[in-house]
Design a protein around this motif. Structure first.
Motif, PDB file in Angstrom:
ATOM      1  N   TYR A  66      74.652  85.917  39.589  1.00  0.00           N
ATOM      2  CA  TYR A  66      73.947  86.455  38.431  1.00  0.00           C
ATOM      3  C   TYR A  66      72.893  87.481  38.840  1.00  0.00           C
ATOM      4  O   TYR A  66      72.578  88.394  38.053  1.00  0.00           O
ATOM      5  CB  TYR A  66      73.280  85.322  37.646  1.00  0.00           C
ATOM      6  CG  TYR A  66      74.239  84.241  37.210  1.00  0.00           C
ATOM      7  CD1 TYR A  66      74.997  84.374  36.048  1.00  0.00           C
ATOM      8  CD2 TYR A  66      74.399  83.082  37.965  1.00  0.00           C
ATOM      9  CE1 TYR A  66      75.877  83.380  35.647  1.00  0.00           C
ATOM     10  CE2 TYR A  66      75.287  82.078  37.576  1.00  0.00           C
ATOM     11  CZ  TYR A  66      76.018  82.239  36.424  1.00  0.00           C
ATOM     12  OH  TYR A  66      76.901  81.251  36.034  1.00  0.00           O
ATOM     13  N   VAL A  67      72.327  87.333  40.034  1.00  0.00           N
ATOM     14  CA  VAL A  67      71.263  88.250  40.455  1.00  0.00           C
ATOM     15  C   VAL A  67      71.739  89.284  41.467  1.00  0.00           C
ATOM     16  O   VAL A  67      71.146  90.359  41.590  1.00  0.00           O
ATOM     17  CB  VAL A  67      70.054  87.481  41.033  1.00  0.00           C
ATOM     18  CG1 VAL A  67      69.429  86.608  39.963  1.00  0.00           C
ATOM     19  CG2 VAL A  67      70.437  86.646  42.254  1.00  0.00           C
ATOM     20  N   ARG A  68      72.797  88.990  42.193  1.00  0.00           N
ATOM     21  CA  ARG A  68      73.316  89.925  43.197  1.00  0.00           C
ATOM     22  C   ARG A  68      74.550  90.685  42.724  1.00  0.00           C
ATOM     23  O   ARG A  68      74.977  91.645  43.367  1.00  0.00           O
ATOM     24  CB  ARG A  68      73.665  89.168  44.485  1.00  0.00           C
ATOM     25  CG  ARG A  68      72.445  88.638  45.232  1.00  0.00           C
ATOM     26  CD  ARG A  68      71.729  89.758  45.943  1.00  0.00           C
ATOM     27  NE  ARG A  68      70.584  89.277  46.703  1.00  0.00           N
ATOM     28  CZ  ARG A  68      69.801  90.059  47.431  1.00  0.00           C
ATOM     29  NH1 ARG A  68      70.048  91.355  47.483  1.00  0.00           N
ATOM     30  NH2 ARG A  68      68.781  89.564  48.082  1.00  0.00           N
ATOM     31  N   GLY A  69      75.139  90.247  41.629  1.00  0.00           N
ATOM     32  CA  GLY A  69      76.315  90.937  41.114  1.00  0.00           C
ATOM     33  C   GLY A  69      77.593  90.495  41.805  1.00  0.00           C
ATOM     34  O   GLY A  69      77.604  89.596  42.643  1.00  0.00           O
ATOM     35  N   ARG A  70      78.694  91.137  41.434  1.00  0.00           N
ATOM     36  CA  ARG A  70      80.002  90.777  41.974  1.00  0.00           C
ATOM     37  C   ARG A  70      80.194  91.339  43.385  1.00  0.00           C
ATOM     38  O   ARG A  70      79.473  92.215  43.829  1.00  0.00           O
ATOM     39  CB  ARG A  70      81.110  91.309  41.054  1.00  0.00           C
ATOM     40  CG  ARG A  70      81.004  90.854  39.621  1.00  0.00           C
ATOM     41  CD  ARG A  70      81.069  89.328  39.480  1.00  0.00           C
ATOM     42  NE  ARG A  70      80.958  88.972  38.078  1.00  0.00           N
ATOM     43  CZ  ARG A  70      79.815  88.688  37.481  1.00  0.00           C
ATOM     44  NH1 ARG A  70      78.691  88.724  38.158  1.00  0.00           N
ATOM     45  NH2 ARG A  70      79.798  88.360  36.199  1.00  0.00           N
ATOM     46  N   LYS A  85      78.396  95.103  38.746  1.00  0.00           N
ATOM     47  CA  LYS A  85      78.890  95.509  40.056  1.00  0.00           C
ATOM     48  C   LYS A  85      78.148  96.763  40.511  1.00  0.00           C
ATOM     49  O   LYS A  85      78.660  97.872  40.426  1.00  0.00           O
ATOM     50  CB  LYS A  85      80.405  95.752  40.009  1.00  0.00           C
ATOM     51  CG  LYS A  85      81.065  95.739  41.368  1.00  0.00           C
ATOM     52  CD  LYS A  85      82.589  95.723  41.242  1.00  0.00           C
ATOM     53  CE  LYS A  85      83.231  95.630  42.621  1.00  0.00           C
ATOM     54  NZ  LYS A  85      84.713  95.560  42.532  1.00  0.00           N
ATOM     55  N   PRO A  86      76.931  96.592  41.034  1.00  0.00           N
ATOM     56  CA  PRO A  86      76.142  97.754  41.452  1.00  0.00           C
ATOM     57  C   PRO A  86      76.841  98.529  42.561  1.00  0.00           C
ATOM     58  O   PRO A  86      77.616  97.981  43.351  1.00  0.00           O
ATOM     59  CB  PRO A  86      74.846  97.118  41.975  1.00  0.00           C
ATOM     60  CG  PRO A  86      74.816  95.750  41.376  1.00  0.00           C
ATOM     61  CD  PRO A  86      76.232  95.323  41.254  1.00  0.00           C
ATOM     62  N   GLU A  87      76.549  99.832  42.611  1.00  0.00           N
ATOM     63  CA  GLU A  87      77.154 100.655  43.651  1.00  0.00           C
ATOM     64  C   GLU A  87      76.528 100.322  45.006  1.00  0.00           C
ATOM     65  O   GLU A  87      75.394  99.849  45.109  1.00  0.00           O
ATOM     66  CB  GLU A  87      76.952 102.133  43.350  1.00  0.00           C
ATOM     67  CG  GLU A  87      75.502 102.605  43.421  1.00  0.00           C
ATOM     68  CD  GLU A  87      75.376 104.114  43.304  1.00  0.00           C
ATOM     69  OE1 GLU A  87      76.197 104.827  43.929  1.00  0.00           O
ATOM     70  OE2 GLU A  87      74.455 104.573  42.604  1.00  0.00           O
ATOM     71  N   TYR A 123      78.332  92.886  49.729  1.00  0.00           N
ATOM     72  CA  TYR A 123      77.228  92.442  48.879  1.00  0.00           C
ATOM     73  C   TYR A 123      77.801  91.637  47.711  1.00  0.00           C
ATOM     74  O   TYR A 123      78.954  91.801  47.322  1.00  0.00           O
ATOM     75  CB  TYR A 123      76.443  93.638  48.329  1.00  0.00           C
ATOM     76  CG  TYR A 123      75.844  94.531  49.377  1.00  0.00           C
ATOM     77  CD1 TYR A 123      74.566  94.299  49.878  1.00  0.00           C
ATOM     78  CD2 TYR A 123      76.550  95.625  49.866  1.00  0.00           C
ATOM     79  CE1 TYR A 123      74.005  95.126  50.836  1.00  0.00           C
ATOM     80  CE2 TYR A 123      75.999  96.458  50.841  1.00  0.00           C
ATOM     81  CZ  TYR A 123      74.727  96.205  51.317  1.00  0.00           C
ATOM     82  OH  TYR A 123      74.186  97.020  52.270  1.00  0.00           O
ATOM     83  N   GLY A 124      76.959  90.788  47.117  1.00  0.00           N
ATOM     84  CA  GLY A 124      77.349  90.078  45.908  1.00  0.00           C
ATOM     85  C   GLY A 124      78.241  88.872  46.174  1.00  0.00           C
ATOM     86  O   GLY A 124      78.574  88.542  47.310  1.00  0.00           O
ATOM     87  N   CYS A 125      78.649  88.225  45.091  1.00  0.00           N
ATOM     88  CA  CYS A 125      79.438  86.996  45.189  1.00  0.00           C
ATOM     89  C   CYS A 125      80.265  86.810  43.917  1.00  0.00           C
ATOM     90  O   CYS A 125      79.779  87.071  42.813  1.00  0.00           O
ATOM     91  CB  CYS A 125      78.512  85.796  45.399  1.00  0.00           C
ATOM     92  SG  CYS A 125      79.363  84.229  45.619  1.00  0.00           S
TER      93      CYS A 125
END
Length: 438
Positions: free
Chosen positions: A167-171, A131-133, A154-156
């Motif tokens: 897997y590549v974009r994070g949660r 879970k990137p900031e 962002y993310g999924c």
């Protein structure tokens, strides 16, 4: 003067991320060029959603080797984005193309600036963070006037069995509502006329916040003063709801255009895809949209050739397309993505996939043309977006429901609204004559 070139692959979110890359490079004093030979840095903003995109990116990187060797230290090559974020991809890229100078992941574009400033031999940084900031300090050089793209999240979290994105974009990470609203006010003050809110699944906005829903964002933006349009993408049928439909129906400045990916018309295949809705639920959503927004342009993503798709399953997709009658659809053949559950399934023969995609494309083209013909003689408002290079002295813009219209004109018309009488059509494209200015 130092110059940059950005090669962008993939969806609209990648186009917007390239605006952030351009912002970083502009802050460093670079100016844009479209010529590889002039560029002091070439950035590949990559996509790994489908296999053909990866192959194309690799070919384009490889083609730069002779120029890179000839120019030596006068040319940097950077590769960023989804493709590098896959496990082992950064190492494989550097091994195959050792002349690459910088490799960054999908979630740390902000590292491009220090990478350039402190580059010695090469810079590789692809952090694997669940879970990137969210970084609000990345400069943006917008390039799509009169359209402005704004991320709301962002993310999924969905983990469809065929998809590499989580897997590549994070949660999922939702931006603060106040930051989104500030961005919208800023671009409106700068004169932008159309805003598109972006997210892998905009309907789940706010699920990770203490308060806030997607409908709240739509409602607050729609109340802002001035003549502008509001769009959003992408929606997910499992989360899409009547509250959003009601807001669109009640607000003139929210476009009557909903992109609602179905992927398959078969409930069995949808279950195997882990989409978490079935055919019946999807068709009920379509019915609700049609009843409240009769002129809504509905578009979709449709996949053929998923590993468990039988001939009967494919016919379910065909019948759903016939029933829904999308104004347009992005149709594509499933391609295995390493690390996803579907990639480990027994794959269908290529000839089966090709036969199915051909049939589906022909069907959708027929429907798109029939819908286009229904516009002839009607007057529709368009926002002129750009010149149309395919036709002399012509510009193009979209109706509220998302149909592209070409009219006679020049670049001075870009960013203005016009009433246009539709006079002819070709497949999904419309042609018309200006009848008034807004």
């Amino acid at each position: 003067m130092q110059k940059y070139k950005i090669n962008t692959y993939g969806c609209q979110m990648n186009v917007h991320e390239s605006e952030k890359i351009a912002g970083i490079l502009s802050e460093l004093g670079y100016v844009e060029t479209n010529d590889d030979a002039e560029a002091n840095i070439i950035v590949f903003n990559t996509c790994c959603i489908r296999d053909n995109a990866e192959r194309r990116i690799g070919g384009n990187i490889g083609a730069l080797k002779p120029m890179k060797l000839e120019r030596k230290g006068d040319m940097l090559i950077a590769v960023v984005g989804c493709m590098t974020q896959q496990e082992g991809s950064a190492k494989a890229l550097k091994s195959k193309f050792p002349f690459i100078d910088i490799i960054l992941g999908a979630n740390n574009l902000q590292d491009l600036k220090p990478a350039i400033l402190n580059l010695k031999k090469s810079y590789i940084n692809v952090p694997q963070i669940e879970k990137p900031e969210i970084r609000e300090d990345i400069p943006i050089l917008r390039t799509g006037y009169p359209n402005a793209w704004i991320n709301i999240m962002y993310g999924c979290n969905n983990f469809c069995t065929y998809c590499i994105v989580p897997y590549v974009r994070g949660r999922e990470r939702s931006r603060k509502k106040s930051d989104i609203i500030d961005d919208v006010k800023r671009v409106l003050d700068e004169g932008y006329k159309e805003i598109t809110l972006l997210g892998q699944n905009v309907d789940s906005y706010g699920s990770d916040l203490e308060s806030g829903r997607f409908s709240d964002i739509l409602s607050e933006i729609a109340k802002m003063e001035g003549k502008f349009r509001l769009r959003f993408m992408t929606s997910h049928p499992k989360d899409f709801n009547n509250e959003v439909i009601d807001i669109i129906a009640s607000c003139d400045n929210i476009c009557n255009n909903i992109h609602l990916p179905v992927q398959s018309g078969s409930s069995k295949v949808l279950r195997d895809m882990n989409r978490r809705y079935d055919r019946e639920k999807y068709l009920n959503i379509i019915s609700d949209i049609r009843s409240k927004i009769p002129d809504c342009g509905i578009t979709s993503d449709i996949m053929v050739g998923f590993p468990t798709e039988t001939d009967e399953d494919f016919q379910d997709t065909v019948s759903l397309v016939e029933q829904v009658r999308y104004s347009n659809a992005f149709t594509f053949v499933y391609s295995p993505r390493k690390g996803t559950p579907a990639a480990r399934m027994v794959q269908l023969p290529e000839e089966v996939k090709k036969a199915r995609i051909t049939k589906l494309v022909d069907l959708q083209n027929k429907i798109s043309k029939e819908i286009s013909d229904e516009y002839i003689g009607k007057i529709k408002e368009i926002l002129v977006e750009d010149v149309n290079p395919r036709y002399d002295s012509s510009v193009c813009g979209r109706t509220s429901c998302g149909r592209l219209v070409t009219v006679k004109g020049d670049p001075s018309m870009i960013g203005k609204f016009y009433d246009v009488e539709i006079t002819s059509s070709r497949s999904a494209s419309l042609f018309g004559e200006i009848r008034g200015t807004k």
